[in-house]
Scaffold this active site. Structure first.
Site, mmCIF file in Angstrom:
data_model
loop_
_atom_site.group_PDB
_atom_site.id
_atom_site.type_symbol
_atom_site.label_atom_id
_atom_site.label_comp_id
_atom_site.label_asym_id
_atom_site.label_seq_id
_atom_site.Cartn_x
_atom_site.Cartn_y
_atom_site.Cartn_z
ATOM 1 N N LYS A 21 8.753 3.139 -0.514
ATOM 2 C CA LYS A 21 9.111 1.850 0.105
ATOM 3 C C LYS A 21 7.898 0.940 0.234
ATOM 4 C CE LYS A 21 10.636 3.806 3.918
ATOM 5 N NZ LYS A 21 10.412 5.226 3.580
ATOM 6 N N ARG A 96 16.647 1.004 10.271
ATOM 7 C CA ARG A 96 16.903 2.374 9.816
ATOM 8 C C ARG A 96 17.843 3.135 10.713
ATOM 9 N NH1 ARG A 96 10.995 3.756 8.415
ATOM 10 N NH2 ARG A 96 10.909 5.900 8.925
ATOM 11 N N ARG A 135 -0.572 12.797 -0.340
ATOM 12 C CA ARG A 135 -1.093 11.699 0.467
ATOM 13 C C ARG A 135 -1.737 12.226 1.747
ATOM 14 N NH1 ARG A 135 2.857 7.205 2.688
ATOM 15 N NH2 ARG A 135 3.181 8.833 4.237
ATOM 16 N N ARG A 141 -2.729 9.901 8.359
ATOM 17 C CA ARG A 141 -1.523 9.681 9.157
ATOM 18 C C ARG A 141 -1.165 10.946 9.912
ATOM 19 N NH1 ARG A 141 3.194 6.161 6.280
ATOM 20 N NH2 ARG A 141 4.442 7.595 7.536
ATOM 21 N N ARG A 152 10.964 14.322 9.423
ATOM 22 C CA ARG A 152 11.189 12.909 9.060
ATOM 23 C C ARG A 152 12.339 12.810 8.050
ATOM 24 N NH1 ARG A 152 5.318 11.796 7.209
ATOM 25 N NH2 ARG A 152 6.126 9.914 6.239
HETATM 26 P P1 AP5 Z 1 4.878 5.231 -0.137
HETATM 27 O O1 AP5 Z 1 4.986 3.971 -0.912
HETATM 28 O O2 AP5 Z 1 3.894 5.297 0.968
HETATM 29 O O3 AP5 Z 1 6.325 5.666 0.399
HETATM 30 P P2 AP5 Z 1 7.090 5.260 1.727
HETATM 31 O O4 AP5 Z 1 8.535 5.338 1.402
HETATM 32 O O5 AP5 Z 1 6.541 3.969 2.251
HETATM 33 O O6 AP5 Z 1 6.685 6.489 2.641
HETATM 34 P P3 AP5 Z 1 6.332 6.541 4.184
HETATM 35 O O7 AP5 Z 1 5.717 7.865 4.423
HETATM 36 O O8 AP5 Z 1 5.573 5.324 4.608
HETATM 37 O O9 AP5 Z 1 7.789 6.474 4.776
HETATM 38 P P4 AP5 Z 1 8.275 6.745 6.217
HETATM 39 O O10 AP5 Z 1 9.633 6.162 6.189
HETATM 40 O O11 AP5 Z 1 8.208 8.152 6.620
HETATM 41 O O12 AP5 Z 1 7.186 6.030 7.119
HETATM 42 P P5 AP5 Z 1 7.173 4.706 7.978
HETATM 43 O O13 AP5 Z 1 5.764 4.261 8.012
HETATM 44 O O14 AP5 Z 1 8.211 3.757 7.561
HETATM 45 O O15 AP5 Z 1 4.632 6.408 -1.164
HETATM 46 C C1 AP5 Z 1 4.380 7.728 -0.714
HETATM 47 C C2 AP5 Z 1 3.253 8.373 -1.548
HETATM 48 O O16 AP5 Z 1 3.700 8.509 -2.884
HETATM 49 C C3 AP5 Z 1 1.986 7.507 -1.623
HETATM 50 O O17 AP5 Z 1 0.858 8.333 -1.646
HETATM 51 C C4 AP5 Z 1 2.144 6.751 -2.954
HETATM 52 O O18 AP5 Z 1 0.909 6.404 -3.515
HETATM 53 C C5 AP5 Z 1 2.889 7.764 -3.797
HETATM 54 N N1 AP5 Z 1 3.803 7.137 -4.770
HETATM 55 C C6 AP5 Z 1 4.563 6.012 -4.613
HETATM 56 N N2 AP5 Z 1 5.287 5.755 -5.714
HETATM 57 C C7 AP5 Z 1 5.010 6.757 -6.598
HETATM 58 C C8 AP5 Z 1 5.453 7.053 -7.936
HETATM 59 N N3 AP5 Z 1 6.334 6.268 -8.574
HETATM 60 N N4 AP5 Z 1 4.963 8.157 -8.523
HETATM 61 C C9 AP5 Z 1 4.053 8.967 -7.879
HETATM 62 N N5 AP5 Z 1 3.587 8.732 -6.626
HETATM 63 C C10 AP5 Z 1 4.054 7.646 -5.996
HETATM 64 O O19 AP5 Z 1 7.576 5.251 9.422
HETATM 65 C C11 AP5 Z 1 6.715 6.140 10.126
HETATM 66 C C12 AP5 Z 1 7.286 6.433 11.499
HETATM 67 O O20 AP5 Z 1 7.351 5.195 12.261
HETATM 68 C C13 AP5 Z 1 8.731 6.959 11.531
HETATM 69 O O21 AP5 Z 1 8.765 8.353 11.385
HETATM 70 C C14 AP5 Z 1 9.180 6.502 12.922
HETATM 71 O O22 AP5 Z 1 8.642 7.348 13.931
HETATM 72 C C15 AP5 Z 1 8.513 5.142 13.068
HETATM 73 N N6 AP5 Z 1 9.369 4.023 12.599
HETATM 74 C C16 AP5 Z 1 9.062 3.106 11.619
HETATM 75 N N7 AP5 Z 1 10.055 2.209 11.489
HETATM 76 C C17 AP5 Z 1 11.016 2.549 12.399
HETATM 77 C C18 AP5 Z 1 12.286 2.020 12.736
HETATM 78 N N8 AP5 Z 1 12.788 0.923 12.113
HETATM 79 N N9 AP5 Z 1 13.009 2.649 13.687
HETATM 80 C C19 AP5 Z 1 12.523 3.729 14.344
HETATM 81 N N10 AP5 Z 1 11.324 4.290 14.080
HETATM 82 C C20 AP5 Z 1 10.572 3.707 13.111
HETATM 83 MG MG MG Z 2 5.581 3.417 4.046
#
Ligand code: AP5
Ligand code: MG
Length: 198
Positions: A21, A96, A135, A141, A152
């Protein structure tokens, strides 16, 4: 004559942790002249700043639980979806839960800022785990460890997957295979969005 500004475009990136994402959302925001808004990044900023919100959110994030809806809605509704926010945006990680989606829709409707499209990045579990393990070696993180990653993913499947039906019902959902080179995935998304617009 300067080029006319691109038409407003509002997009949501949905997908499991590690699905891409953030990676794809950043690229698409650049491409569509939109603001990229990641609630995970905003929350990590609040934690780092030691704000009240950061202190409240941190234990949930460290466990891999979703942060309660009211904290999230207070952080984003007006800033991101209100009448003074930029007209074009790429949301990453919000909404979400179905409750967040309904609240966001009601708020955005008043400001004529509702979503044009929702991209769901489809990816198998083993690929997610491999990406996040990789990662986790360098990200710093607090939630990139094996046990928390599994939780998660559970949170995503229980609380976020129901959004697919909600957005499919509004006719704005596209699903994209998120496995492969980053550039190839971006092209797949752009083509799917062109199909939706056309
Ligand atoms: P990356 O692009 O970072 O993927 P991502 O989907 O953004 O993964 P996240 O870990 O950020 O998702 P998340 O939903 O758990 O975290 P968030 O910060 O939203 O890619 C992942 C890895 O793969 C990277 O190393 C990248 O380089 C690599 N990669 C990408 N594309 C690739 C490809 N094509 N091939 C190979 N490698 C690739 O949320 C974190 C926490 O915040 C949640 O757990 C929750 O506690 C809280 N939170 C955030 N938003 C909310 C909400 N709306 N409601 C409630 N809690 C929330
Ligand atoms: Mg992310």
């Amino acid at each position: 004559m300067p080029d006319s500004p691109p038409a407003p475009f509002r997009l949501l990136m949905l997908g499991a942790p590690g699905s891409g994402k953030g990676t794809q959302g950043t690229r698409l925001a650049e491409r569509y002249g939109a603001r990229h808004v990641s609630t995970g990044d905003l929350l990590r900023g609040q934690v780092a700043a030691g704000s009240d919100l950061g202190r409240q959110a941190q234990p949930y994030m460290d466990r891999g639980d979703l942060v309660p809806d009211e904290l999230i809605l207070g952080m984003v509704l007006e800033r991101v979806l209100g009448g003074t926010a930029p007209e074009s945006y790429v949301l990453d990680g919000f909404p979400r839960t179905v409750a967040q989606a309904k609240a966001a829709y009601e708020h955005a409707k008043d400001a004529d800022r509702t979503l044009d499209a929702v991209v769901c990045l489809d990816i198998p579990h083993d690929e997610l785990l491999a990406r996040l393990e990789d990662r986790g070696r360098s990200s710093g993180r607090s939630d990139d460890n094996a046990a928390t990653v599994l939780h998660r993913i559970e949170e995503y499947e229980q609380k976020t997957l129901p959004l697919l039906d909600y957005y499919a019902g509004r006719g704005i959902l596209v699903r994209v295979d998120a496995v492969g080179e980053v550039d190839a995935v971006t092209e797949r998304i752009v083509q799917a969005l062109d199909g939706l617009k056309g």
